[in-house]
Scaffold this motif. Structure first.
Motif, PDB file in Angstrom:
ATOM      1  N   ALA A  85     -52.107 -26.913-135.871  1.00  0.00           N
ATOM      2  CA  ALA A  85     -51.885 -25.560-136.396  1.00  0.00           C
ATOM      3  C   ALA A  85     -53.078 -25.157-137.258  1.00  0.00           C
ATOM      4  N   SER A  86     -53.187 -23.859-137.493  1.00  0.00           N
ATOM      5  CA  SER A  86     -54.292 -23.392-138.319  1.00  0.00           C
ATOM      6  C   SER A  86     -53.767 -22.603-139.513  1.00  0.00           C
ATOM      7  N   PRO A  87     -53.873 -23.133-140.727  1.00  0.00           N
ATOM      8  CA  PRO A  87     -54.376 -24.474-141.083  1.00  0.00           C
ATOM      9  C   PRO A  87     -53.404 -25.567-140.676  1.00  0.00           C
ATOM     10  N   PRO A  88     -53.913 -26.802-140.565  1.00  0.00           N
ATOM     11  CA  PRO A  88     -53.023 -27.905-140.197  1.00  0.00           C
ATOM     12  C   PRO A  88     -51.849 -28.027-141.150  1.00  0.00           C
ATOM     13  N   ILE A  89     -50.694 -28.396-140.592  1.00  0.00           N
ATOM     14  CA  ILE A  89     -49.468 -28.534-141.388  1.00  0.00           C
ATOM     15  C   ILE A  89     -49.274 -30.009-141.722  1.00  0.00           C
ATOM     16  N   PRO A  90     -49.022 -30.333-142.993  1.00  0.00           N
ATOM     17  CA  PRO A  90     -48.769 -31.736-143.344  1.00  0.00           C
ATOM     18  C   PRO A  90     -47.612 -32.317-142.544  1.00  0.00           C
TER      19      PRO A  90
END
Ligand SMILES: Nc1nc2c(c(=O)[nH]1)N[C@@H](CN(C=O)c1ccc(C(=O)N[C@@H](CCC(=O)O)C(=O)O)cc1)CN2
Ligand SMILES: NCC(=O)N[C@@H]1O[C@H](COP(=O)([O-])[O-])[C@@H](O)[C@H]1O
Length: 232
Positions: free
Chosen positions: A54-59
Motif C-alpha cells: 500500500a502507499s504508504p505501506p501499512i504496518p
C-alpha cells in the motif's frame, strides 16, 4: 483540526476485503481514515503483501495460535486471544474489522477491546489500556442466522442446489462471543440465479462484500467519531 481515524484489520487470507478498505481510505470514500495495522494469524496471508504494497505501506503483524502456544508453555487459546487484543489495542484503533479472520475469538479478546481489562499482561506489549471501548465488526458471507461459521458460501450454494433457499446474502455485524450472532450493522441480500455457475455466484457475492465492508466501516466510524469531531 480533527485527528485522522484509525482502523485495525484482522485477516487470515487473500485480503480482497482488506484491499477494498485500503482503496476506500486512499480515495476518500473513507475520509480522514487510515488503516494503522493489518494483523494476520497466517504467515502466508496475501493480505500482508497487500498491506506492505500500500502507499504508504501499512504496518503489519503476524501471530499464529500454534506457534504462540508452543512458545508460551501452559498458555491457552484464550491467552492467545488476549495477546492478539493487546497488540491490536497498541495502535489505538477507532475500529477493528475482521475481514476474513478465520479464528473464533474468546471473550478475553472482547474484554480487552471493551476496555474491561487493565494493564497488558504480555511481556511483548507494554501498554495501559484506556477505558475506551473499541468496536469490533465482522464481515460474514451469509444472512443473519442462516449459515453461521466457516464455509458459509459453499453451504448456502449447496442449500440452493437442494432447493432449500432462493437467496443468501452478506452482512457486517458487531462481534460478540457467539459466532456471527452479533447485531447486524448492514445486510445485503443476494438472489441465486438458476443455472448460474458457482464461480459466477461467488464473483457477485465477493463484489458485494467489497462494497458492504466499506459502507459498514464508514457507518460505524461516523457513529463513534464523526468527521470533524475531535476523537478521544
Ligand atoms: N467471538 C467471535 N469470533 C469470531 C466471529 C464472531 O462473530 N464472534 N466471527 C468470525 C468469522 N467467521 C465467520 O464470519 C468465522 C471464522 C472461522 C470460524 C472457525 O470455525 N474457525 C476455526 C478454525 C478454522 C481454520 O483455521 O480454518 C476455529 O477458530 O477453530 C468460524 C467463524 C471470526 N471470529
Ligand atoms: N466466516 C468468515 C468468512 O467466511 N469470511 C470470508 O472469508 C473471505 C475472506 O476473503 P479475503 O481474505 O479475500 O478478504 C470472504 O469471503 C469473507 O466473507
Amino acid at each position: 483540526m480533527a485527528r485522522r481515524r484509525r482502523i485495525a484489520v484482522l485477516i487470515s487470507g487473500s485480503g480482497t476485503n482488506l484491499q477494498a478498505l485500503i482503496d476506500a481510505c486512499a480515495s476518500g470514500v473513507l475520509p480522514h481514515t487510515d488503516i494503522s495495522l493489518v494483523f494476520s494469524n497466517r504467515k502466508a496471508a496475501y493480505g500482508l503483501i497487500r498491506a506492505a504494497q500500500a502507499s504508504p505501506p501499512i504496518p503489519t503483524a503476524y501471530l499464529a495460535l500454534q506457534p504462540y502456544l508452543k512458545s508460551h508453555p501452559n498458555s491457552t487459546r484464550e491467552d492467545y486471544d488476549e495477546e492478539v487484543a493487546w497488540r491490536v489495542r497498541k495502535v489505538s484503533p477507532d475500529l477493528v474489522v475482521l475481514a476474513g479472520w478465520m479464528h473464533v475469538l474468546s471473550e478475553r479478546f472482547l474484554d480487552v477491546m471493551e476496555g474491561k481489562l487493565g494493564e497488558a499482561q504480555s511481556s511483548d506489549v507494554s501498554t495501559t489500556t484506556e477505558a475506551r471501548a473499541i468496536p469490533v465488526i465482522n464481515l460474514h458471507p451469509a444472512l443473519p442466522g442462516a449459515f453461521d461459521g466457516a464455509n458459509a458460501i459453499d453451504r448456502a450454494f449447496e442449500a440452493f442446489q437442494r432447493g432449500e433457499i432462493a437467496k443468501t446474502g452478506v452482512m457486517v455485524h458487531k462481534v460478540v462471543k457467539e459466532v456471527d450472532r452479533g447485531e447486524p450493522i448492514l445486510v445485503q441480500e443476494i438472489e441465486f440465479h438458476d443455472g448460474e455457475s458457482k464461480e459466477n455466484f461467488e464473483k457477485r457475492l465477493h463484489e458485494t462484500e467489497w462494497t458492504i465492508i466499506v459502507a459498514a466501516a464508514k457507518k460505524v466510524l461516523e457513529e463513534y467519531i464523526p468527521v470533524g469531531i475531535d476523537a478521544p
